[in-house]
Design an enzyme around this catalytic site. Structure first.
Site, PDB file in Angstrom:
ATOM      1  N   SER A 131       0.973  -1.178   0.040  1.00  0.00           N
ATOM      2  CA  SER A 131       0.187  -0.021  -0.096  1.00  0.00           C
ATOM      3  C   SER A 131       0.932   1.264   0.235  1.00  0.00           C
ATOM      4  CB  SER A 131      -1.067  -0.042   1.244  1.00  0.00           C
ATOM      5  OG  SER A 131      -1.641   1.357   1.459  1.00  0.00           O
TER       6      SER A 131
ATOM      7  N   TYR B  45      -1.801  -1.009  10.800  1.00  0.00           N
ATOM      8  CA  TYR B  45      -2.257  -1.424   9.614  1.00  0.00           C
ATOM      9  C   TYR B  45      -1.151  -1.234   8.476  1.00  0.00           C
ATOM     10  CZ  TYR B  45      -3.510  -1.496   4.556  1.00  0.00           C
ATOM     11  OH  TYR B  45      -3.598  -1.685   3.319  1.00  0.00           O
TER      12      TYR B  45
ATOM     13  N   LYS C 268       2.257  -3.449   6.510  1.00  0.00           N
ATOM     14  CA  LYS C 268       2.451  -3.437   5.220  1.00  0.00           C
ATOM     15  C   LYS C 268       3.966  -3.253   5.010  1.00  0.00           C
ATOM     16  CE  LYS C 268      -1.168  -4.502   3.200  1.00  0.00           C
ATOM     17  NZ  LYS C 268      -1.541  -5.723   2.669  1.00  0.00           N
TER      18      LYS C 268
HETATM   19  C1  WQD Z   1      -9.701   9.255   1.068  1.00  0.00           C
HETATM   20  C2  WQD Z   1      -9.998  10.572   1.405  1.00  0.00           C
HETATM   21  C3  WQD Z   1     -10.397  11.280   3.556  1.00  0.00           C
HETATM   22  C4  WQD Z   1     -14.246   9.083   4.014  1.00  0.00           C
HETATM   23  C5  WQD Z   1      -6.958   4.157   3.063  1.00  0.00           C
HETATM   24  C6  WQD Z   1      -5.920   3.420   3.752  1.00  0.00           C
HETATM   25  C7  WQD Z   1      -5.049   2.818   2.384  1.00  0.00           C
HETATM   26  C8  WQD Z   1      -6.058   1.934   1.672  1.00  0.00           C
HETATM   27  C9  WQD Z   1      -7.170   2.705   1.334  1.00  0.00           C
HETATM   28  C10 WQD Z   1      -6.215  -0.396   2.248  1.00  0.00           C
HETATM   29  C11 WQD Z   1      -9.475  11.054   2.571  1.00  0.00           C
HETATM   30  C12 WQD Z   1     -11.589  11.621   2.748  1.00  0.00           C
HETATM   31  C13 WQD Z   1     -13.168   9.774   3.534  1.00  0.00           C
HETATM   32  C14 WQD Z   1     -15.317  10.093   4.622  1.00  0.00           C
HETATM   33  C15 WQD Z   1     -14.130  11.794   3.582  1.00  0.00           C
HETATM   34  N1  WQD Z   1      -6.770   1.035   2.446  1.00  0.00           N
HETATM   35  N2  WQD Z   1     -13.159  11.054   3.330  1.00  0.00           N
HETATM   36  N3  WQD Z   1     -15.126  11.286   4.180  1.00  0.00           N
HETATM   37  O1  WQD Z   1      -7.502   7.117   3.929  1.00  0.00           O
HETATM   38  O2  WQD Z   1      -6.689   7.543   1.789  1.00  0.00           O
HETATM   39  O3  WQD Z   1      -6.552   5.275   2.295  1.00  0.00           O
HETATM   40  O4  WQD Z   1      -7.935   3.351   2.285  1.00  0.00           O
HETATM   41  O5  WQD Z   1      -5.612  -0.734   1.599  1.00  0.00           O
HETATM   42  O6  WQD Z   1      -4.117   1.938   2.954  1.00  0.00           O
HETATM   43  O7  WQD Z   1      -4.924   4.165   4.263  1.00  0.00           O
HETATM   44  O8  WQD Z   1      -8.786   6.211   1.907  1.00  0.00           O
HETATM   45  O9  WQD Z   1     -11.164   6.537   1.332  1.00  0.00           O
HETATM   46  O10 WQD Z   1     -10.691   6.512   3.660  1.00  0.00           O
HETATM   47  O11 WQD Z   1     -10.014   8.525   2.340  1.00  0.00           O
HETATM   48  O12 WQD Z   1     -14.002  13.029   3.560  1.00  0.00           O
HETATM   49  O13 WQD Z   1     -16.315   9.633   4.932  1.00  0.00           O
HETATM   50  O14 WQD Z   1     -11.487  10.660   1.464  1.00  0.00           O
HETATM   51  O15 WQD Z   1     -10.394  12.413   4.500  1.00  0.00           O
HETATM   52  O16 WQD Z   1      -8.904  12.463   2.297  1.00  0.00           O
HETATM   53  P1  WQD Z   1      -7.376   6.618   2.567  1.00  0.00           P
HETATM   54  P2  WQD Z   1     -10.204   6.912   2.217  1.00  0.00           P
END
Ligand code: WQD
Length: 345
Positions: free
Chosen positions: A127, A152, A156
């Site tokens: 990741s 997590y 990785k």
């Molecule tokens: C993306 C953006 C949030 C939800 C994580 C893990 C990564 C992988 C993918 C496993 C961010 C914003 C999110 C919401 C929001 N996981 N957001 N409102 O955190 O980049 O990555 O998931 O493999 O390893 O770190 O993904 O989709 O959670 O967030 O504003 O209800 O969307 O703040 O900026 P992230 P995400």
């Protein structure tokens, strides 16, 4: 010779899409999954898409006896694609030992079994979280890895270290694939992301808000140092990601890897903000999404997107699907879920 590949975590989101692409490329697939974060019905849905039924075994890779039995039963496995791991960032903060035990022991057992049974090719699901907030963007594979922001993410990093340190001592060649943000669903609308409980990730929360399962999407912060103030990520269609895994296992089987251990970024090379994702969703579906600006989410990095030149050059792979197709396919999948497509299978 039959090309038989073991896919651990193969009923999961990225795993299931990869099984479809493997079967389309002529591979026979064995899925091992403990169904802790997926459902067995996905096996039937994969069959519906490809017309081929993957072999399915249910157990956790921490059970080394079961894993050894599997390798003895299927003596002609030519490679392994390893997805099986706990992956909820927030949960890992509250239950670190669950993550370190499961994610590290699973890999250690797998590497031991592969060495004992002469299965010398491994593709590992890593990741971009290993980069933390990169000093330079786009981030390349040679960028320094930062302190992980969650157990997590640390699992990785540690798993990559275990693989790197192991390939030199046992006869295994490996590739780690560092995903950016996988989103979207298979074009058939038969498989996609199946978050259990309230989604933590942006895109499933968007589609659940649009279908009425959630009241409103909270945008976690609009005061970041980005053009529109919201965080930027490199969203990549899960099918593009799945295709890259077939290219990677092919590379190892054809012995085209240049070193025993290689690492590649899997992104599009384009960053999009949360607001851009929302606008793409609204444009492609014609819907108005209910969202509100909320406070920042602890642990979020501000912006990250991939330098994909190494994967483009060495793997000959490049993401093809754009943000609107990602959003549209995610929406079709959400509507099919609401129509009961999974339960009917
Ligand atoms: C993306 C953006 C949030 C939800 C994580 C893990 C990564 C992988 C993918 C496993 C961010 C914003 C999110 C919401 C929001 N996981 N957001 N409102 O955190 O980049 O990555 O998931 O493999 O390893 O770190 O993904 O989709 O959670 O967030 O504003 O209800 O969307 O703040 O900026 P992230 P995400």
């Amino acid at each position: 010779m039959e090309k038989k590949v073991l896919v651990t975590g193969g009923t999961g989101y990225i795993g299931s899409h990869t099984v479809v692409e493997l079967q389309k490329s002529g591979y026979t697939v064995i899925i091992v999954d403990d169904l802790s974060n997926s459902i067995q019905k996905v096996v039937g849905l994969i069959h519906k898409i490809t017309g081929q039924i993957p072999i399915f075994e249910q157990f956790n890779l921490c059970d080394s006896d079961q894993l050894n039995l599997l390798f003895e039963k299927h003596s002609n496995i030519c490679g392994v694609i390893h997805f099986a791991a706990h992956k909820a960032v927030g949960e890992s903060v509250g239950q670190p030992l669950k993550y370190y035990h499961n994610n590290l022991l699973s890999l250690i057992n797998l590497l031991k079994c592969q060495a004992e049974h002469g299965v010398d090719k491994l593709v590992f699901s890593s990741s971009c979280t290993v980069y933390g907030q990169p000093d330079e963007l786009p981030v390349s594979e040679s960028a320094p890895l930062k302190h992980a922001t969650s157990p997590y993410g640390n699992t990785k990093k540690i798993c990559e270290d275990i693989i790197r340190d192991t390939v030199g001592t046992i006869d295994i060649r490996a590739i780690s694939l560092r995903y950016f943000n996988p989103v979207g669903a298979h074009k058939s609308g038969l498989i996609g992301e199946l978050p259990l409980g309230t989604p933590q990730n942006l895109v499933p929360f968007i589609t659940q808000t649009a279908i009425g399962k959630q009241n409103v999407l909270k945008v976690f912060g609009d005061n970041y140092n980005t053009p529109d103030g919201t965080c930027i990520r490199d969203y990549i269609h899960v099918t593009d990601l799945a295709k890259a895994h077939v290219v990677a296992i092919d590379r190892l089987i054809q012995q085209k890897n240049e070193t025993p251990y290689e690492v590649f970024n899997l992104g599009t090379g384009n960053g999009h903000s949360v607001m851009e994702v929302i606008k793409a969703f609204e444009k492609t579906t014609g819907l108005d999404l209910a969202f509100e600006i909320a406070g920042r989410r602890t642990g979020d990095i501000e912006q990250v997107w991939a330098d994909t030149s190494l994967a483009n050059l060495k793997l000959g792979w490049k993401a093809e699907l754009g943000l609107e197709e990602m959003m549209y396919s995610a929406w079709i999948w959400e509507k099919n879920l609401a129509a009961g497509i999974v339960n009917q299978s």
